[in-house]
Design a protein around this motif. Structure first.
Motif, short mmCIF file in Angstrom:
data_model
loop_
_atom_site.label_atom_id
_atom_site.label_comp_id
_atom_site.label_asym_id
_atom_site.label_seq_id
_atom_site.Cartn_x
_atom_site.Cartn_y
_atom_site.Cartn_z
N ASP A 197 6.52 30.88 45.40
CA ASP A 197 6.29 32.19 46.05
C ASP A 197 6.81 32.24 47.48
OD1 ASP A 197 5.15 33.01 43.77
OD2 ASP A 197 3.38 33.91 44.69
N PHE A 198 6.56 31.17 48.24
CA PHE A 198 6.97 31.23 49.66
C PHE A 198 8.49 31.31 49.77
CE2 PHE A 198 7.55 26.69 49.16
CZ PHE A 198 8.53 26.35 50.08
N ILE A 199 9.20 30.63 48.84
CA ILE A 199 10.67 30.67 48.88
C ILE A 199 11.17 32.06 48.48
CG2 ILE A 199 12.79 29.77 47.84
CD1 ILE A 199 11.45 27.07 47.69
N LEU A 200 10.54 32.65 47.46
CA LEU A 200 10.92 34.00 47.04
C LEU A 200 10.66 35.01 48.16
CD1 LEU A 200 9.50 33.84 43.41
CD2 LEU A 200 11.92 34.00 44.03
N SER A 201 9.51 34.83 48.85
CA SER A 201 9.20 35.74 49.97
C SER A 201 10.21 35.58 51.09
CB SER A 201 7.79 35.46 50.51
OG SER A 201 6.82 35.72 49.53
N HIS A 202 10.53 34.32 51.43
CA HIS A 202 11.54 34.07 52.47
C HIS A 202 12.87 34.69 52.06
CE1 HIS A 202 9.60 30.43 54.76
NE2 HIS A 202 8.96 31.56 54.92
N SER A 203 13.22 34.53 50.80
CA SER A 203 14.49 35.05 50.30
C SER A 203 14.52 36.58 50.42
CB SER A 203 14.66 34.63 48.83
OG SER A 203 15.76 35.28 48.27
N SER A 204 13.40 37.21 50.06
CA SER A 204 13.32 38.67 50.15
C SER A 204 13.42 39.12 51.61
CB SER A 204 11.99 39.12 49.53
OG SER A 204 11.56 40.34 50.06
N PHE A 205 12.78 38.38 52.53
CA PHE A 205 12.86 38.68 53.97
C PHE A 205 14.31 38.59 54.44
CE2 PHE A 205 13.10 36.55 58.17
CZ PHE A 205 12.65 37.58 58.98
N CYS A 206 15.01 37.52 54.02
CA CYS A 206 16.41 37.32 54.45
C CYS A 206 17.30 38.46 53.94
CB CYS A 206 16.95 35.99 53.93
SG CYS A 206 16.11 34.58 54.68
N LYS A 207 17.08 38.86 52.69
CA LYS A 207 17.95 39.87 52.08
C LYS A 207 17.65 41.27 52.64
CE LYS A 207 19.02 41.79 47.49
NZ LYS A 207 18.10 42.88 47.22
N ASP A 208 16.35 41.63 52.66
CA ASP A 208 16.01 43.03 52.98
C ASP A 208 15.92 43.30 54.49
OD1 ASP A 208 15.83 43.24 50.28
OD2 ASP A 208 13.65 43.04 50.20
N VAL A 209 15.48 42.29 55.23
CA VAL A 209 15.23 42.54 56.65
C VAL A 209 16.40 42.04 57.50
CG1 VAL A 209 13.64 42.23 58.57
CG2 VAL A 209 12.75 42.37 56.24
N VAL A 210 16.80 40.79 57.28
CA VAL A 210 17.86 40.21 58.11
C VAL A 210 19.24 40.57 57.56
CG1 VAL A 210 18.52 38.10 59.37
CG2 VAL A 210 16.24 38.30 58.45
N LYS A 211 19.25 41.16 56.33
CA LYS A 211 20.51 41.59 55.68
C LYS A 211 21.49 40.43 55.48
CE LYS A 211 19.48 46.12 55.94
NZ LYS A 211 18.06 46.12 55.57
N LEU A 212 20.93 39.30 54.95
CA LEU A 212 21.78 38.14 54.65
C LEU A 212 22.06 38.09 53.16
CD1 LEU A 212 19.92 35.35 56.69
CD2 LEU A 212 21.92 36.63 57.40
N LYS A 213 23.19 37.48 52.81
CA LYS A 213 23.42 37.16 51.40
C LYS A 213 22.73 35.83 51.13
CE LYS A 213 27.89 39.51 51.10
NZ LYS A 213 28.89 39.45 52.17
N GLY A 214 22.54 35.51 49.85
CA GLY A 214 21.90 34.25 49.50
C GLY A 214 22.63 33.07 50.10
N GLY A 215 21.87 32.15 50.73
CA GLY A 215 22.47 30.93 51.28
C GLY A 215 23.10 31.11 52.65
N GLN A 216 23.25 32.36 53.12
CA GLN A 216 23.85 32.55 54.46
C GLN A 216 22.92 32.01 55.54
OE1 GLN A 216 24.97 36.74 54.78
NE2 GLN A 216 27.04 36.08 55.26
N ARG A 217 23.53 31.47 56.60
CA ARG A 217 22.74 30.88 57.68
C ARG A 217 22.69 31.81 58.88
NH1 ARG A 217 26.13 26.22 59.42
NH2 ARG A 217 27.72 27.81 59.12
N THR A 218 21.61 31.72 59.60
CA THR A 218 21.53 32.44 60.88
C THR A 218 20.47 31.76 61.74
OG1 THR A 218 21.44 34.64 61.85
CG2 THR A 218 19.77 34.18 60.24
N VAL A 219 20.51 32.07 63.03
CA VAL A 219 19.47 31.58 63.94
C VAL A 219 18.82 32.81 64.54
CG1 VAL A 219 19.02 30.24 66.04
CG2 VAL A 219 20.81 29.51 64.45
#
Length: 1560
Positions: free
Chosen positions: A877-899
């Motif tokens: 669950d925590f990974i899915l939530s993090h993934s959803s945060f990255c995609k919907d909020v930070v607008k990242l593609k899967g696996g993309q890095r950011t700081v």
């Protein structure tokens, strides 16, 4: 009842003569007040005069736009998501047609309120009242009109150029959409969710809230969510309203005119029947002579009629404005302040508005006010402080909102609304984080915007080959090596020769690049000219092991340099390189032959192939050079560094480079002088080390980190959620997701410390980095590893980890991510950090992939059982939530890095992008300053460690994203017990800190009082208004009655429909003065008077029944700009710029001024195309770049969108075309005039048909004139008739449109048709940077002289100015053809022949006699201008420059239009016209009258004779002309002109104006 009387009514309920009213409890007192009122009323003489009023409205030209759409645009500015949520919620308006306007309005507020805070909802009410977004909606309407919409369609889609009104056709249109060109999208377009370039674009034009819209919207929303289209929404109203938009945010003044010279027309005009609702002003205070009638009406409703009578009498007894004696004037400012301060706090702003806006009628009663000496003393103490702190003098005004300075002269109300919204977001964000009151305002005042410091890289690196060394080379042995030498005085601009490496110049070059030889030549020039500059080179060449110097010229050159450096030294090696490049011919590239030839010549005994070949012994540093370049992060080659600081790309041009470097040396010398003077640098220190140890020098420059374009997460939401339950997390809003993630992160920091000493400084870590990546992937682990390496050296930092999986997460592919999470949640910080560092290493990942058990990597001290238990039971669950945060909020593609650094998103990083320890160092050094400031404030709140760190992060994200970085002034100076109006805020809510400083008897106070009143109804505020009174006034401080039109919310009638308004209402007006009406609008509005038959320049209420209703229309919004030629840096004088549509590029045009390269164009809301005018402008120039436009940089087609009532200012840079470098725009050739007759023909307004015009251009007499007010317009028509009666040559009149009455504009086309002349209305808005005049007469004088170069098309060669009150008796062709002998203009000198006027000839003595040095003083009633010469010598720019300097002094330029050219006679020569061209009785004797070619009706300062009487007496033919025109006007009015009356106005005037002035 001749003199004013005070009625001391002693009843308990009312204190009259003051301003206080107490509540009255018992009914028995009513009889007392009733009796008193009756008594007072009985004692009045019967009053005959009715109350007179003047009203003013301002509407748009376009139809009223639906409020629902305006509200959607307000939400779009909040954020995109809220806009779409609102559209979803209101896609079908549930109301039926019987619904009232009130119900519709409340429906909008209720729906919008679901997405807005209470403060923002109030600001939405204000925005709707201002109609602030009507222009935005109208812009989309204009864009839709360009499409154009299909027939009978209330909503339609456009798919890559194909349109349809039917949702069922969408699939068909999409089939081949991508084969068609993509549509142009504007910056203001609504795109759902964000643009995906690979998908087709569907644009929906429709009206939100209609059924047709909803059908399309649902379909497109589902397609967009499914990821198959880009959905773009543009507003389109198929059936526009019949109403216009009533605007507000402007001021109207009735200025009292001097009646020294009577300038009123005697033609009678009836007044207007004023709307009854206008008259029933429900003013809650309504103070007249100390009676508060608003309160009296509330307390005694049963005696309304008697109160009305009493009020009427008091108004009339005060309104007759007899002049005050000088001794009565002296204290008016303090007395007015005393009246305001005596009022109850809640009414003080009302009283201030009433007294300042109606000051001329209130002044007499104010003189009876007694001023408290303590209050006066306090005001004077404050004034001392205001002067020292803000530079304010007594009588000046200032306004501060939350410490930000608001200048209402410069900032229109729409900009202020934006500021209020932004401040509200900031304050509500801080409030949501639990910060309130003074602490909140303390944090607001922090400037968290990073300082604009430039960063440089460390140049102490072995990869750099230093060519010289100032400290050791014998070449510099005669120079002093003492740093104190810097302090010895020298001439300005002299570069000091000191034997220290103060200035270091490093070039990073690719030897085979074409730009390299020029750069090295510049470096050599510095060396040979003994410039105190140390020169270093870095050769960036192929760094592979198999590189071969016999095949690669770059590698060959590098090895040759090393060889010569080893044989001799770096200097000789440098000279060898220069001679190699000397062999490369222009257009060639460096080749191996060039290198071999040079080496064989200079070193004949050496085997060249052994130097250059694969096994060369001269290969040292090749890899290091490439590594240094890559590591520095400096971007593409070539690169030049000065003391480590990179030059900008455009500065590397060889000519530029030399100049810029010299400037840098001079600029930095000042810095070195300072540090030597302060003792921070001395002879014993290594200079290079000193420079490299500055905080702006970093190991690596990363443009991503240094970019000023910054994006931040919204972390201010209230968070109660975590990431453990994905099914719940998935449905959170984006800001809630951010808060949930922030809530659930466990952090790593340098040492695992507990919270035991909360107040100890080092435990609040001001910086939080979130490392985002797939930690089960090498790239994610690399980023994690580099961040942990940096963490070892930073006590300011804590690191949180967010996993962004590149694949669908399973137990198998998330081992590292789960292990990290388990360690963070079960281990001490130190153990977790060591364990995670191990997991980030590649060998660990490799072992895990091969089946190793995770527990093998446990570190000493870990609680293995707790770790194992959690690791094995963790779900995804925590990974899915993090993934959803990255995609919907930070607008990242899967696996993309950011700081993410304190909420700032640095990324997304490219796949192979390096982001290492040095980048983290740079990121920290940039972010730490603001974070430390915030930490200092947060520490005072005494919250626990983790929460405090979170708070610093969240506050930093909020302030950095919303704050604009303007300086805020700390206004906690003093309370002002006796001299300030204070309103306290409501408790427990956010409040605005508002401070105003004003003198209540100034124009500023007239506007400020209205603004503060509205603001107090809109928002919660802590208000302090400090009085800044002027002592010892010698004249009446305010000579106008003023209204500022602005309402906090839309108003409704009793029946629930929209009230017509906002309106400026002047009620109970005094009837004896003569008023002129002036409207003060925002800078970018051009308004014109419409539909009023009354003379607004001369309002004399005594002669009018009813009242005067002035109506204005917003004719254009102004697009302003500045234009420069990139080659010269100068404005391209005479360049013509046009604005139009795609179909017609040239609808309006303008000419660029030399002053600031300024230009202005008129338009209305919409998207317009800006281009250079066809002809010479387009032939010689091309647009090089543009800023502030809608087009992306670098496009030739410049699109400008006007979608707001705010000012729009753009910058345009142009460049001469390569083959036109030596051509000038304003040359003497005739080429510039091509196309003249095309434009003249199209702009024909009256006169013969276009096709009949086959005239030589020389054969038109162009006459310019200005007039304001009905009398001068009557004179103007007579002047025109006299011109036409005396010439056979075609005449074209040019009138300044700004001040013409609607009556004149309606009549002139018919007059043109009857008398066969052409005319054109020209207009120009006074530029905001040019000193403004406030008096209407002086503004009109300014227009006569200041804008001659830009008012008329370039094709007009000569223009004659003829005053409106002149009679012409000769053919003006003769004057037009007169030789001006090289002068740009000719004026007639003042007559000297009437001797009895000698005492009035001011130019014979004093300043003028001295200045003119025997030359004549000229009169401005008639002049001829050679516009070609005028423009060529930049006469207009010189006149404006001189005006700007002189006009700041109110005593100079008393006759502006005349004094200015006479003052400039030495710089812009005047040709004196023969005296007979202008005769005026005041100055010329009777004998000369018979030779007069024109007669001017000058004012006579001795007799003050009215103009009309003088005209009849002096000019016999004047009455005949007057009668002829009056008869024609009567026929026109009565509709007897059969051929004209049926024709609509536009049939008579083929276009309203000449083509460059047609309406947009």
């Amino acid at each position: 009842m001749g003199k004013s009387t005070v009625f001391p009514i002693e009843t308990r309920g009312v204190e009259v003569g003051g301003t206080a009213v107490q509540d009255v409890g018992a009914e028995k007192h009513n009889t007392g007040i009733l009796a008193t009122v009756a008594l007072v009323c009985l004692s009045f003489s019967i009053v005959n005069a009715d109350s007179k009023a003047v009203t003013t409205t301002l509407t748009t030209k376009w139809p009223s736009t639906p409020l629902l759409l305006e509200a959607s645009e307000f939400l779009a500015e909040e954020n995109k998501a809220k806009f779409w949520d609102f559209v979803d919620a209101t896609q079908i308006h549930p109301g039926n047609h019987e619904d009232t306007d009130t119900a519709y309005y409340h429906y909008i507020l209720q729906k919008a309120g679901e997405f807005l805070t209470p403060v923002q909802t109030n600001l939405l009410k204000f925005a709707l009242s201002l109609r602030a977004y009507s222009a935005t909606v109208q812009t989309f309407q204009q864009i839709a009109a360009e499409e154009p919409p299909p027939e009978d369609c209330s909503a339609f889609i456009n798919v890559h150029g194909e349109k349809s009104c039917n949702p069922d056709h969408l699939e068909v249109l999409l089939q081949s959409a991508l084969e068609r060109p993509k549509p142009y999208l504007f910056k203001g377009d609504h795109v759902e969710p964000s643009l995906r370039t690979e998908l087709p674009v569907v644009i929906l034009y429709g009206e939100v809230g209609t059924k047709e819209f909803s059908r399309f919207h649902k379909l497109l929303r589902s397609k967009s969510d499914a990821g198959s289209v880009n959905y773009v929404l543009r507003h389109y109203i198929a059936n526009p309203s019949g109403e216009k938009v009533f605007l507000s945010g402007y001021g109207v003044e009735l200025a009292i005119k001097s009646t020294e010279y009577k300038a009123k027309d005697d033609t009678q005009v009836t007044g207007s029947e004023l709307n009854a609702t206008v008259m029933n002003e429900n003013d809650p205070v309504d103070e007249v002579q100390g009676f508060l009638f608003g309160k009296l009406k509330q307390l005694y409703p049963e005696i309304q009629e008697q109160l009305k009578e009493l009020r009427k009498h008091l108004v009339e007894s005060t309104n007759e404005m007899a002049p005050l004696k000088v001794w009565q004037l002296q204290d008016l400012s303090f007395q007015t302040a005393a009246r305001i301060l005596a009022a109850p706090t809640n009414d003080a702003l009302m009283v201030m508005r009433d007294l300042s806006q109606n000051f001329p009628t209130k002044a007499r009663s104010i003189t009876r006010t007694v001023v408290n000496s303590d209050m006066r003393k306090e005001v004077e103490e404050h004034q001392q402080y205001f002067k020292e702190t803000f530079g304010l003098h007594p009588g000046d005004s200032a306004l501060f909102i939350n410490g930000l300075n608001i200048d209402l002269d410069v900032q229109d109300i729409f900009s202020v609304l934006d500021l209020l919204r932004n401040e509200a977001r900031l304050m509500e964000g801080l409030h949501d984080l639990g910060i309130q009151g003074d602490e909140l305002h303390d944090l607001l005042k922090l400037n968290v915007q990073p300082a604009d410091s430039d960063y440089g890289v460390d140049i102490r690196n072995p990869a750099i080959y230093w060519i010289n060394n100032l400290e050791t080379d014998s070449k510099y042995s005669t120079w002093s090596s003492n740093v104190q030498e810097l302090l010895r005085p020298t001439f300005l601009g002299v570069i000091r020769q000191i034997r220290k490496n103060f200035h270091n110049f490093v070039l990073l070059v690719d030897p085979s690049d074409e730009s390299t030889p020029e750069l090295l030549k510049t470096a050599e020039m510095f060396y040979t000219n003994d410039i105190p500059l140390r020169i270093g080179l870095v050769f960036v060449v192929d760094d592979s092991d198999e590189a071969d110097g016999l095949k690669d010229p770059g590698v060959a050159l590098f090895r040759a340099f090393n060889f010569v450096a080893d044989e001799l030294d770096n200097m000789n090696a440098f000279q060898t390189i220069i001679s190699i490049y000397g062999k490369v011919k222009e257009g060639e590239k460096l080749a191996i032959e060039h290198i071999i030839a040079t080496l064989e010549k200079d070193f004949s005994n050496v085997e060249v192939s052994s130097i250059l070949g694969a096994d060369s012994a001269f290969d040292r540093n090749r890899k290091e050079c490439k590594e240094y370049y890559k590591q520095s992060g400096l971007g593409s080659l070539p690169i030049a560094l000065y003391n480590g600081m990179p030059f900008q790309r455009e500065q590397l041009d060889p000519d530029e480079l030399e100049t810029v470097t010299m400037h840098k040396i001079l600029d930095n010398t000042a810095y070195f002088q300072k540090v030597v003077y302060l003792g921070e640098l001395n002879n014993d220190q290594d200079i290079l080390d000193f420079i490299m140890n500055q905080p702006t020098i970093v190991p690596r420059i990363n443009s991503r980190i240094l970019s000023s374009e910054r994006e931040y997460l919204d972390l201010a939401a209230d968070a109660h959620d975590g990431v453990d339950d994905y099914s719940h997390f998935a449905f959170l809003k984006s800001e809630e997701k951010s808060a949930a993630v922030a809530n659930s992160i466990s952090y790593l920091s340098k040492r695992g410390m507990s919270s035991r000493e909360i107040y100890d400084d080092k435990y609040i870590r001001p910086l939080t980095f979130w490392i985002v990546g797939d930690f089960d992937d090498p790239s994610g682990r690399q980023l994690l590893y580099e961040s942990l390496k940096h963490l070892k050296s930073s006590s300011n930092l804590r690191i949180g980890l967010i996993n962004n999986p590149s694949r669908e997460p399973t137990q198998k592919n998330t081992v590292v991510a789960r292990a990290i999470w388990a360690a963070l949640n079960t281990q001490s910080v130190n153990n977790a950090k060591n364990f995670i560092t191990k997991l980030a290493k590649e060998e660990t990942a490799k072992a895990l992939a091969e089946g190793a058990d995770i527990i093998e990597f446990a570190v000493g001290g870990m609680d293995n059982d707790a770790f194992k238990k959690m690791f094995e039971t963790l779900n995804l669950d925590f990974i899915l939530s993090h993934s959803s945060f990255c995609k919907d909020v930070v607008k990242l593609k899967g696996g993309q890095r950011t700081v993410i650094s304190n909420g700032r998103i640095v990324g997304p990083l490219e796949e192979d992008e390096i982001f290492n320890q040095n980048d983290f160092h740079l990121l920290e050094s940039i972010a730490i300053e603001a974070a430390e400031k915030i930490k200092a404030k947060i520490r005072m709140l005494a919250v626990e460690e983790d929460f405090a760190c979170d708070l610093v992060m969240k506050v930093d994200a909020l302030l950095s994203s919303k704050s604009k970085g303007e300086a805020r002034i700390d206004l906690q100076f003093f309370e002002g017990q006796l001299s300030a109006v204070k309103l306290r805020p409501k408790e427990e809510q956010v409040y605005f800190e508002v401070v105003a400083i004003t003198d209540p008897v100034t124009r500023d106070a007239q506007r400020l009082s209205s603004f503060l009143l509205v603001l107090s109804q809109l928002v919660n505020m802590n208000l302090r208004v400090f009085m800044n009174c002027q002592p010892k006034l010698s004249e009446m401080p305010l000579k106008s009655i003023y209204r500022y039109v602005m309402e906090p919310e839309i108003t409704f009638t009793a029946a629930g429909s929209f009230a017509s308004g906002p309106v400026a209402k002047f009620l109970d007006m005094p009837q004896s003065p003569l008023f002129t009406l002036i409207i003060n609008t925002p800078e970018s509005w051009m308004v014109e008077s419409v539909h009023t038959s009354y003379d607004l320049d001369n309002i004399y209420l005594k002669e009018i029944d009813g009242g005067v209703a002035a109506e204005y229309e917003l004719e254009y919004l102004l697009l302003e700009g500045h234009c420069y030629d990139v080659s010269t840096g100068q404005p391209p004088r005479g360049l013509q710029i046009t604005l139009g549509t795609n179909a017609n590029h040239e609808i309006v045009d303008t000419i660029v001024m030399a002053n600031l390269g300024y230009f202005q164009l008129k338009a209305n809301p919409g998207a317009w195309v800006l281009s250079l005018r066809k002809g010479r402008s387009e032939d010689i120039y091309k647009i090089y770049s543009h800023d502030g436009t809608d087009s992306p940089a670098g496009t030739d087609e410049v699109t400008v969108v006007l979608n707001s009532f705010k000012s729009k200012i753009i910058k345009v840079k142009v460049q001469k075309k390569a083959d036109k470098m030596n051509e000038e725009l304003l040359s003497d050739g005739n080429a510039e005039n091509e196309g003249f007759w095309e434009s003249i023909k199209r702009g024909l307004t009256g006169g013969p048909k276009p096709e009949e015009l086959k005239l030589d251009k020389e054969d038109v007499i162009n006459i310019f004139s200005v007039a304001s007010g009905h009398l001068y317009e009557r004179f103007l028509r007579i002047m025109m008739l006299s011109v036409l009666k005396h010439t056979e040559t075609p005449v074209k009149f040019w009138f300044l449109k700004n001040y013409l009455s609607p009556t004149f504009k309606e009549f002139i086309p018919h007059m043109a048709k009857k008398y066969g002349f052409q005319y054109e209305l020209v207009q120009y808005k006074w530029p905001r940077w040019l000193h403004q005049q406030t008096e209407k007469q002086r503004i009109i004088w300014g227009y006569k002289i200041l804008f001659l170069d830009v008012l008329f098309p370039l094709a007009v060669d000569k223009i004659l100015f003829v005053d409106a009150d002149q009679i012409v008796r000769a053919d003006l062709k003769e004057l037009r053809d007169l030789d001006l002998e090289g002068a740009p203009y000719g004026y007639t000198p003042f007559c000297e022949s009437r001797k009895e006027m000698d005492g009035y000839r001011f130019w014979r003595s004093g300043y003028w006699a001295n200045h003119l040095q025997g030359r004549k003083y000229h009169i401005s009633a008639l002049y001829v201008v050679d516009l070609k010469k005028f423009r060529k010598i930049a006469a207009g720019d010189r006149l404006r420059g001189q005006y700007q300097g002189l006009s700041q002094d109110p005593n100079s330029l008393s006759n502006l239009d005349q004094d200015l050219p006479n003052n400039m006679i030495h710089q812009v020569p005047i040709k004196s016209l023969p005296q007979h061209w202008l005769w005026c009785e005041t100055w010329c004797d009777e004998a000369s009258k018979k030779r007069a070619k024109t007669i001017d009706l000058c004012n006579n300062p001795m007799t003050k004779e009215p103009k009309l009487e003088a005209a009849v007496r002096i000019v016999p033919e004047w009455q005949d002309y007057d009668q002829e025109l009056k008869q024609f006007q009567r026929m026109f009015q009565e509709g007897k002109m059969n051929e004209l009356t049926p024709a609509r106005k536009e049939d008579v005037t083929s276009t309203k104006d000449h083509v460059p002035h047609v309406e947009l």
